[in-house]
Design an enzyme around this catalytic site. Structure first.
Site, PDB file in Angstrom:
ATOM      1  N   HIS A  64      -6.309 -19.977   2.069  1.00  0.00           N
ATOM      2  CA  HIS A  64      -5.748 -18.608   2.111  1.00  0.00           C
ATOM      3  C   HIS A  64      -6.855 -17.573   2.300  1.00  0.00           C
ATOM      4  CE1 HIS A  64      -2.422 -15.776   0.696  1.00  0.00           C
ATOM      5  NE2 HIS A  64      -3.465 -14.990   0.910  1.00  0.00           N
ATOM      6  N   HIS A  66      -7.723 -13.728   4.720  1.00  0.00           N
ATOM      7  CA  HIS A  66      -7.296 -12.724   5.706  1.00  0.00           C
ATOM      8  C   HIS A  66      -8.498 -12.436   6.599  1.00  0.00           C
ATOM      9  CE1 HIS A  66      -3.524 -11.497   3.497  1.00  0.00           C
ATOM     10  NE2 HIS A  66      -4.184 -12.129   2.529  1.00  0.00           N
ATOM     11  N   GLN A 159       2.353  -7.511   6.737  1.00  0.00           N
ATOM     12  CA  GLN A 159       1.767  -6.878   5.544  1.00  0.00           C
ATOM     13  C   GLN A 159       2.615  -5.724   4.994  1.00  0.00           C
ATOM     14  OE1 GLN A 159      -1.778  -7.002   3.571  1.00  0.00           O
ATOM     15  NE2 GLN A 159       0.068  -6.343   2.515  1.00  0.00           N
ATOM     16  N   HIS A 217       3.359 -14.441   0.849  1.00  0.00           N
ATOM     17  CA  HIS A 217       2.769 -13.698  -0.272  1.00  0.00           C
ATOM     18  C   HIS A 217       3.947 -13.376  -1.198  1.00  0.00           C
ATOM     19  CE1 HIS A 217      -0.749 -13.250   2.219  1.00  0.00           C
ATOM     20  NE2 HIS A 217      -1.366 -12.536   1.299  1.00  0.00           N
ATOM     21  N   GLU A 220       3.258 -10.930  -5.796  1.00  0.00           N
ATOM     22  CA  GLU A 220       1.865 -10.574  -6.128  1.00  0.00           C
ATOM     23  C   GLU A 220       1.873  -9.202  -6.789  1.00  0.00           C
ATOM     24  OE1 GLU A 220      -0.888 -10.002  -2.900  1.00  0.00           O
ATOM     25  OE2 GLU A 220      -2.640 -10.280  -4.183  1.00  0.00           O
ATOM     26  N   ASP A 316      -9.062 -15.622  -0.188  1.00  0.00           N
ATOM     27  CA  ASP A 316      -8.258 -14.422   0.088  1.00  0.00           C
ATOM     28  C   ASP A 316      -9.053 -13.353   0.860  1.00  0.00           C
ATOM     29  OD1 ASP A 316      -5.815 -13.119   0.090  1.00  0.00           O
ATOM     30  OD2 ASP A 316      -5.953 -12.373  -1.961  1.00  0.00           O
ATOM     31  N   TRP A 322      -9.512  -4.896  -0.233  1.00  0.00           N
ATOM     32  CA  TRP A 322      -9.025  -5.359  -1.529  1.00  0.00           C
ATOM     33  C   TRP A 322     -10.156  -5.865  -2.429  1.00  0.00           C
ATOM     34  CZ3 TRP A 322      -6.617  -6.257   3.161  1.00  0.00           C
ATOM     35  CH2 TRP A 322      -5.360  -5.669   3.312  1.00  0.00           C
TER      36      TRP A 322
HETATM   37  N1  17E Z   1      -2.651  -8.312   1.368  1.00  0.00           N
HETATM   38  C1  17E Z   1      -1.869  -8.586   0.303  1.00  0.00           C
HETATM   39  O1  17E Z   1      -0.659  -8.288   0.320  1.00  0.00           O
HETATM   40  N2  17E Z   1      -2.403  -9.192  -0.768  1.00  0.00           N
HETATM   41  C2  17E Z   1      -3.687  -9.534  -0.788  1.00  0.00           C
HETATM   42  N3  17E Z   1      -4.192 -10.138  -1.869  1.00  0.00           N
HETATM   43  C3  17E Z   1      -4.516  -9.238   0.323  1.00  0.00           C
HETATM   44  C4  17E Z   1      -3.959  -8.623   1.396  1.00  0.00           C
HETATM   45  C5  17E Z   1      -5.966  -9.587   0.287  1.00  0.00           C
HETATM   46 FE   FE2 Z   2      -3.455 -12.845   0.529  1.00  0.00          FE
END
Ligand code: 17E
Ligand code: FE2
Length: 423
Positions: A64, A66, A159, A217, A220, A316, A322
């Site tokens: 995982h 980005h 996203q 995702h 989170e 990540d 982030w």
């Molecule tokens: N985008 C997201 O939704 N969550 C993350 N942890 C990252 C990007 C890095």
């Molecule tokens: Fe992520």
């Protein structure tokens, strides 16, 4: 007739599956495949490396990351709150200026950084909630550019949500038509709970239509009412796609009450789906709205693993909106999991190593393409370590990286010269 020489021969290897044994083996490679594993092979080879009893392991799997946002920290501004949502807003501004060259350059630099530390299989998310699909197109091209030394999977990841903008659903489907390996989503960031449920159903529909993997995702957030994992579980059970499905992050699982978590765990076991935790990132992003006691904001890694579910670990982020830190070293992610998930028993530490190797391979569906065995593709790494526990404790240097039968990278471990008094 003299036996054919091998192209590459690794001498005196400590095999990860029986690292405690003093018996060392030689590993012979020819035509990009592992052709023999035995003590003291008599043949010679074009190239020989004396591994001197160091640990031979299958490569690390980055399940995982980005890559589209990697190496952009501070552009156009730094994340002051440290929250996930400020990161999404900063990225929304940065992604307006993406070009194919910009994404490709940063992605390839990041992949080289990871490969030099033993990562040969990577699953990246590509943001597809941007009207030109530049990130996706660039990462599909990178997948092709690096294919001789790195296996890359690309997840089409909306996203900003599938339903926040009517165009996003079309863009997501276009990304699959262009060849993304997996469908992603972000149900906890859709405008309403109902939209979140619909988004999960839509992801399963698209995965079936285009015959792709799923990596969402999911939950989170520290909200104990964020319950899209149960929707994923229901869709996985009804579609029978379970082993092709991955829930990433699922940090709300760390905030659920135990009665609910126990019920959910039983459903999850029936699905056989995969989980990815990103301990470096979620220990920093989550808990931001807490005072004290402050939650760790990580999914129930130990409990999922103890219940027989497949859990892997990802990095990540590397220097992005982030997370401004990051080295791409999978042992750093594994060591953070040991601490944050309190997996400090020796079998638990070893499991954290497996979560950045074999468990990741299972999530990515690498199947017979992965593992140090005769007949398999010659992808392996040599670590300056005795066993898995030692590798994590010392964040051992990856000395040699062998990709598709060839030596790809080589690193010397740091060496200290002691100038103090002799004692
Ligand atoms: N985008 C997201 O939704 N969550 C993350 N942890 C990252 C990007 C890095
Ligand atoms: Fe992520």
């Amino acid at each position: 007739m003299s036996p054919l020489p091998f192209s590459l021969l690794l001498r005196r290897c400590r095999f990860i599956d029986h690292a405690s044994s003093e018996d060392l083996v030689d590993i012979a490679i020819q035509g990009g495949q592992i052709t023999e594993i035995a003590p003291q092979l008599p043949q010679s080879a074009d190239q020989e490396i004396d591994v001197r009893g160091q640990l031979v392991s299958p490569p690390f799997v980055e399940s995982h990351i980005h890559l589209d946002s990697a190496l952009t920290a501070g552009q156009p501004r730094w994340n002051q709150s440290g929250s996930l949502f400020e990161g999404i807003e900063i990225w929304r501004d940065r992604k307006q200026t993406l070009t194919l060259e910009d994404v490709k350059e940063r992605a390839i630099a990041t992949l080289k950084l990871q490969a030099s530390q033993g990562v040969l299989f990577v699953r990246t998310h590509a943001d597809v909630s941007e009207s030109t699909l530049t990130a996706l197109q660039a990462l599909l091209e990178v997948r092709q550019v690096v294919k001789d030394w790195m296996t890359l999977q690309v997840v089409a990841f909306p996203q900003d949500g599938i339903y926040s903008n009517p165009k996003n659903d079309v863009l997501l489907e276009e990304a699959l038509a262009r060849g993304a390996d997996a469908v992603g989503g972000i149900p906890h960031y859709e405008l309403t709970r109902e939209d979140g449920v619909c988004s999960v159903q839509r992801i399963f529909e698209l995965a079936a239509k285009y015959d792709r993997l799923i990596d969402v995702h999911c939950d989170e957030i520290d909200d104990d009412q964020s319950r899209f994992l149960e929707v994923m579980a229901a869709c996985a059970l009804r579609s029978d796609l379970g082993p092709r499905v991955t829930a990433s992050h699922t940090t709300a699982f760390g905030s659920y009450n135990n009665a609910y978590a126990l019920k959910l765990m039983n459903f999850l076991q029936r699905t056989q789906m995969n989980f990815i935790a990103n301990p470096l990132i979620n220990i920093t992003l989550q808990g931001r709205t807490d005072t004290y006691p402050k939650r760790r904001g990580i999914t129930r890694v130990k409990e999922l693993w103890r219940n027989g579910l497949n859990v892997s670990l990802g990095t990540d982020c590397i220097q992005d909106p982030w997370y401004s830190l990051g080295t791409g070293n999978m042992l750093e992610a594994a060591a953070m999991a040991v601490h944050v998930c309190q997996m400090t028993g020796v079998d638990e530490i070893n499991a954290c190593y497996d979560m950045v190797t074999t468990h990741g391979a299972k999530t990515l569906k690498l199947l017979d393409g992965y593992g140090v065995e005769v007949g398999k593709p010659a992808n392996l790494i040599v670590l300056d370590a005795r066993d898995r526990y030692d590798a994590i404790r010392r964040r051992a240097t990856v000395r040699y990286v062998i990709s598709q039968g060839k030596l790809l990278a080589q690193t010397e471990p740091p060496a200290t010269q002691w100038h103090g008094d002799e004692m």
